[in-house]
Design a protein around this motif. Structure first.
Motif, PDB file in Angstrom:
ATOM      1  N   GLU A   1      15.790 -70.594  41.266  1.00  0.00           N
ATOM      2  CA  GLU A   1      15.902 -69.343  42.019  1.00  0.00           C
ATOM      3  C   GLU A   1      17.337 -68.841  42.076  1.00  0.00           C
ATOM      4  N   SER A   2      18.286 -69.759  42.102  1.00  0.00           N
ATOM      5  CA  SER A   2      19.690 -69.377  42.264  1.00  0.00           C
ATOM      6  C   SER A   2      20.250 -68.633  41.061  1.00  0.00           C
ATOM      7  N   VAL A   3      19.588 -68.726  39.910  1.00  0.00           N
ATOM      8  CA  VAL A   3      20.120 -68.083  38.707  1.00  0.00           C
ATOM      9  C   VAL A   3      19.181 -67.031  38.132  1.00  0.00           C
ATOM     10  N   LYS A   4      17.998 -66.946  38.694  1.00  0.00           N
ATOM     11  CA  LYS A   4      17.020 -65.974  38.198  1.00  0.00           C
ATOM     12  C   LYS A   4      17.623 -64.571  38.264  1.00  0.00           C
ATOM     13  N   ASP A   5      17.392 -63.792  37.258  1.00  0.00           N
ATOM     14  CA  ASP A   5      17.873 -62.405  37.123  1.00  0.00           C
ATOM     15  C   ASP A   5      19.348 -62.330  36.735  1.00  0.00           C
ATOM     16  N   ARG A   6      20.035 -63.468  36.652  1.00  0.00           N
ATOM     17  CA  ARG A   6      21.433 -63.463  36.184  1.00  0.00           C
ATOM     18  C   ARG A   6      21.591 -64.230  34.870  1.00  0.00           C
ATOM     19  N   PHE A   7      20.816 -65.282  34.712  1.00  0.00           N
ATOM     20  CA  PHE A   7      20.901 -66.136  33.525  1.00  0.00           C
ATOM     21  C   PHE A   7      19.673 -65.919  32.645  1.00  0.00           C
ATOM     22  N   THR A   8      19.864 -66.053  31.335  1.00  0.00           N
ATOM     23  CA  THR A   8      18.761 -65.961  30.390  1.00  0.00           C
ATOM     24  C   THR A   8      18.837 -67.121  29.410  1.00  0.00           C
ATOM     25  N   ILE A   9      17.761 -67.871  29.319  1.00  0.00           N
ATOM     26  CA  ILE A   9      17.680 -68.976  28.374  1.00  0.00           C
ATOM     27  C   ILE A   9      16.927 -68.514  27.142  1.00  0.00           C
ATOM     28  N   SER A  10      17.363 -68.983  25.978  1.00  0.00           N
ATOM     29  CA  SER A  10      16.702 -68.619  24.728  1.00  0.00           C
ATOM     30  C   SER A  10      16.916 -69.739  23.721  1.00  0.00           C
ATOM     31  N   ARG A  11      16.204 -69.654  22.602  1.00  0.00           N
ATOM     32  CA  ARG A  11      16.402 -70.654  21.547  1.00  0.00           C
ATOM     33  C   ARG A  11      16.201 -70.015  20.188  1.00  0.00           C
ATOM     34  N   ASP A  12      16.881 -70.613  19.212  1.00  0.00           N
ATOM     35  CA  ASP A  12      16.747 -70.203  17.824  1.00  0.00           C
ATOM     36  C   ASP A  12      16.204 -71.419  17.090  1.00  0.00           C
TER      37      ASP A  12
END
Length: 125
Positions: A62-73
């Motif tokens: 919850e503390s990072v939702k809407d600020r951080f984005t995780i992704s992968r290649d």
């Protein structure tokens, strides 16, 4: 064995952005999921975000939702964490981890089989 190497940490001012990378090598099978955790001085290592490797499903603290984005290649065997609107309380060592045993995305440290060495993120006020 799996080797995970994080990069991209550094010093940034409050409100700034950083992009962390985690390069995986050493095992031909793909993980079920990979995740980011962080550990501030004197605190326990805490979950930040995770992503399922095949389908890209994500889950955030919850503390990072809407600020951080995780992704992968998948082609590069690399996971990323785009961190925006950074706050001083985001200061920590950030670790990536791989889960080869899961069947659902998980946020507990014990779910992850392999860990990187960590990269320092420092956010100044």
């Amino acid at each position: 064995q799996v080797q995970l190497v994080e990069s991209g940490g550094g010093l940034v001012q409050s409100g700034g952005s950083l992009r962390l990378s985690c390069a995986a090598s050493g095992r031909t099978a793909s993980p079920y999921a990979m995740g980011w955790f962080r550990q501030a001085p004197g605190q326990e290592r805490k979950f930040v975000a995770a992503i399922t490797w095949s389908f890209g499903g994500t889950f955030y603290a919850e503390s990072v939702k809407d600020r951080f984005t995780i992704s992968r290649d998948k082609a590069k065997n690399t996971m990323y964490l785009q961190m925006n609107s950074l706050k001083p309380e985001d200061t920590a060592v950030y670790y990536c981890a791989a889960d080869f045993r899961g069947w659902t995305i998980r946020s507990t440290k014990s779910a992850y089989d392999y860990w990187g060495q960590g990269t320092q993120v420092t956010v100044s006020s």
